[in-house]
Design an enzyme around this catalytic site. Structure first.
Site, PDB file in Angstrom:
ATOM      1  N   ILE A 164     -18.210  49.883 -55.936  1.00  0.00           N
ATOM      2  CA  ILE A 164     -17.713  48.202 -56.061  1.00  0.00           C
ATOM      3  C   ILE A 164     -18.130  48.142 -57.511  1.00  0.00           C
ATOM      4  O   ILE A 164     -19.237  47.691 -58.091  1.00  0.00           O
ATOM      5  CB  ILE A 164     -18.269  47.420 -55.057  1.00  0.00           C
ATOM      6  CG1 ILE A 164     -18.242  48.101 -53.593  1.00  0.00           C
ATOM      7  CG2 ILE A 164     -17.666  46.021 -55.354  1.00  0.00           C
ATOM      8  CD1 ILE A 164     -17.128  48.328 -53.211  1.00  0.00           C
ATOM      9  N   ARG A 252      -2.351  49.512 -59.873  1.00  0.00           N
ATOM     10  CA  ARG A 252      -2.496  50.950 -60.689  1.00  0.00           C
ATOM     11  C   ARG A 252      -1.705  50.996 -62.052  1.00  0.00           C
ATOM     12  O   ARG A 252      -2.332  51.681 -62.916  1.00  0.00           O
ATOM     13  CB  ARG A 252      -1.788  52.105 -59.694  1.00  0.00           C
ATOM     14  CG  ARG A 252      -2.564  52.302 -58.599  1.00  0.00           C
ATOM     15  CD  ARG A 252      -1.942  53.359 -57.304  1.00  0.00           C
ATOM     16  NE  ARG A 252      -2.618  53.785 -56.586  1.00  0.00           N
ATOM     17  CZ  ARG A 252      -2.666  54.035 -55.148  1.00  0.00           C
ATOM     18  NH1 ARG A 252      -1.329  53.783 -54.773  1.00  0.00           N
ATOM     19  NH2 ARG A 252      -3.510  54.340 -54.405  1.00  0.00           N
ATOM     20  N   GLU A 373      -8.928  53.916 -57.837  1.00  0.00           N
ATOM     21  CA  GLU A 373      -7.774  53.484 -57.575  1.00  0.00           C
ATOM     22  C   GLU A 373      -6.723  54.460 -57.082  1.00  0.00           C
ATOM     23  O   GLU A 373      -5.638  54.432 -57.403  1.00  0.00           O
ATOM     24  CB  GLU A 373      -6.779  52.502 -58.690  1.00  0.00           C
ATOM     25  CG  GLU A 373      -7.845  51.227 -58.759  1.00  0.00           C
ATOM     26  CD  GLU A 373      -6.940  50.103 -59.037  1.00  0.00           C
ATOM     27  OE1 GLU A 373      -5.601  50.057 -58.749  1.00  0.00           O
ATOM     28  OE2 GLU A 373      -7.334  49.050 -59.701  1.00  0.00           O
TER      29      GLU A 373
END
Length: 389
Positions: A164, A252, A373
């Site tokens: 995270i 992205r 990602e």
């Protein structure tokens, strides 16, 4: 606003985009670059960058004006991230992750929840992080184990999320959890929630020791009977993974922008060096072998930059091919960043391998853009699915 100036019919960035780039570059070079090496060396949070970005309003430019934000378009958000990453990749994750965590709220949350979360982030009073991955559910997101159980007026969450970004610095966390373990498809049993650091049962783990982006803390978050008000669900139950995937179409390109910024910073550093470094009685920039390396680096960066901007604009418009182009932009730009930073180290020779120059840091920072990602292998799977129907 799109990459083409309105009414001209000419493909170019608008004057507003150009002015934004100049403003962010000035701020980055003056108030972020001087601390970048120390941030990396000490693996400390870039407090100077945080303060400068917040003061200037560049920390979360994507938030709409009705929630106190700048209301900047997707290309503008990419430009901010790119220019910050050009001097400090860790610092660029402040605007990047604020966007990643809040896009699900902007896409799917109730108006009540939007008003609860977004204004504090727009004002710089809070930051947000995105919690999707787990140790056993990385690329296979539908296999997550974090659970959410409705108990009266509360959702009770249990589980651990990993990797995270900016955990511990953020106040808000967009968390994906299994709300219906008996759903016909695992992907249809996942919901999204807005969790606050002050919610009972929420805690953060120790920082990961990383190869790069050392100034951006990466931690686990732990949810132990973490009870949140029922109205903090983002969208309808069972739509969380769908929202997460829609979010990635929008974000992205921001990783692509970060990669472009890192690559541009490496090229800029290498150009200064090869013009000054002399061997065999002349500047090494005069040797054709090195000129070809520099030319290829510049060519690939420019191609990546335009692909990123196009992807950002397509995602904002909701074009049918946005998923393909967003994956392509992230994949191509991050591969370019890794290649360019490696070549930049080579151009400086032994000097490039030392911490006296920022290139070894940029090379380490570039690597993560190929991983988070969605790894570039996953991006190629996504692109192939789009192409093959």
């Amino acid at each position: 606003m799109t990459p083409a100036s309105a009414g001209t019919g000419v493909y170019q960035l608008s004057e507003e985009h150009q002015a934004l780039r100049e403003a962010v570059r000035r701020l980055a070079e003056k108030e972020i670059a001087p601390y970048a090496a120390d941030v990396d060396e000490r693996a400390r949070y870039p407090t100077e960058a945080h303060a400068a970005l917040t003061r200037s309003g560049f920390h979360a430019v994507h938030i709409p004006e009705e929630y106190g934000g700048e209301g900047a378009d997707a290309v503008a958000a990419c430009i901010v991230i790119e220019e910050v990453a050009r001097v400090c990749a860790s610092s660029s994750l402040i605007p990047a992750v604020n966007k990643l965590a809040t896009v699900p709220i902007m896409l799917a949350a109730s108006e009540e929840l939007k008003k609860q979360v977004l204004p504090s982030i727009a004002a710089g009073e809070a930051m947000a992080s995105y919690a999707l991955s787990e140790r056993e559910a990385g690329s296979d997101t539908a296999s997550m184990r974090t659970s959410a159980r409705l108990d009266g007026d509360y959702w009770v969450l249990n589980g651990t999320k990993c990797w995270i970004t900016n955990a511990g610095q953020s106040s808000w966390y967009t968390v994906m959890a299994v709300s219906d373990p008996n759903a016909a498809k695992k992907s249809q049993g996942i919901s999204a929630f807005a969790v606050h650091q002050d919610d009972p049962g929420f805690s953060v783990g120790l920082e990961e020791r990383k190869l790069g982006i050392k100034g951006s803390p990466t931690r686990e978050i732990h949810l132990e009977n973490c009870a949140i008000p029922a109205n903090r669900i983002i969208g309808e139950p069972g739509t969380g993974l769908k929202t997460a995937l829609r979010t990635l179409d929008h974000t992205r390109p921001t990783i692509g922008a970060q990669a472009v910024g890192i690559a541009q910073g490496a090229l800029d550093t290498a150009i200064v060096y090869v013009k000054e470094r002399r061997q065999f009685g002349r500047a090494i920039a005069e040797f054709q072998g090195l000129q070809f390396m520099v030319a290829d680096m510049g060519m690939k960066i420019e191609a990546a930059r335009h692909l990123v901007y196009v992807a950002a604009a397509k995602a904002e418009r909701g074009d049918p091919d946005a998923g393909f182009v967003s994956g392509a932009a992230k994949c191509f730009a991050s591969d370019v960043a890794m290649e360019v930073t490696t070549d930049a180290v080579q151009l400086l020779g032994g000097a490039g391998y030392t911490r006296d120059f920022p290139l070894e840091r940029m090379m380490r920072d570039a690597k993560i853009t190929q991983i988070y990602e969605g790894t570039n292998q996953i991006q190629r799977v996504i692109m192939a699915r789009h192409l093959l129907g």
